[in-house]
Motif scaffolding. Structure first.
Motif, short mmCIF file in Angstrom:
data_model
loop_
_atom_site.label_atom_id
_atom_site.label_comp_id
_atom_site.label_asym_id
_atom_site.label_seq_id
_atom_site.Cartn_x
_atom_site.Cartn_y
_atom_site.Cartn_z
N GLY A 54 0.76 -1.04 -0.25
CA GLY A 54 0.10 -0.11 -0.02
C GLY A 54 0.78 1.22 -0.22
O GLY A 54 0.54 2.36 -0.74
N LEU A 76 -4.62 2.57 0.02
CA LEU A 76 -5.52 1.61 0.91
C LEU A 76 -6.14 0.51 0.06
O LEU A 76 -6.38 -0.72 0.38
CB LEU A 76 -6.50 2.56 1.25
CG LEU A 76 -6.13 3.31 2.63
CD1 LEU A 76 -7.21 4.43 2.93
CD2 LEU A 76 -5.69 2.40 3.76
N THR A 77 -6.45 0.80 -1.23
CA THR A 77 -7.20 -0.21 -2.14
C THR A 77 -6.10 -1.34 -2.28
O THR A 77 -6.51 -2.55 -2.29
CB THR A 77 -7.74 0.24 -3.30
OG1 THR A 77 -8.76 1.20 -2.95
CG2 THR A 77 -8.22 -0.72 -4.27
#
Length: 91
Positions: A54, A76-77
């Motif tokens: 991340g 974050l994804t």
């Protein structure tokens, strides 16, 4: 006055002296209750690798000129997707 409760038997002071109902194939000391790790080694490795993924994605996204908030969402994804994949890959 009430009658006193019966005294509980005293357990052995040494863990190896106590009678255990666990299989005898285990080697090493028997962990006492409450001394287990907070997270397993597998979980710690997966989460650490997901955080690194991340951070790398977020950094590369910021360096490409995208707004930092969008880079944070991308990081974050990537961390979330990485954690789900790493969970099955690392055993």
């Amino acid at each position: 006055m009430s009658t006193p409760e019966p005294v509980q038997p005293v357990l052995a002071a040494r863990p190896d002296a106590a009678v255990s109902s666990e299989p005898t194939g285990r080697s090493g000391p028997v962990p006492t209750p409450g001394t287990e790790p907070f997270v397993s080694l597998h979980t710690a490795v997966v989460l650490l690798a997901a955080v690194v993924i991340g951070l790398v994605i977020a950094t590369l996204t910021v360096l490409s000129g995208v707004h930092p908030a969008a880079a944070a969402v991308a990081g974050l994804t990537a961390a979330g997707a990485g954690a789900t994949v790493l969970r099955t890959l690392i055993r």
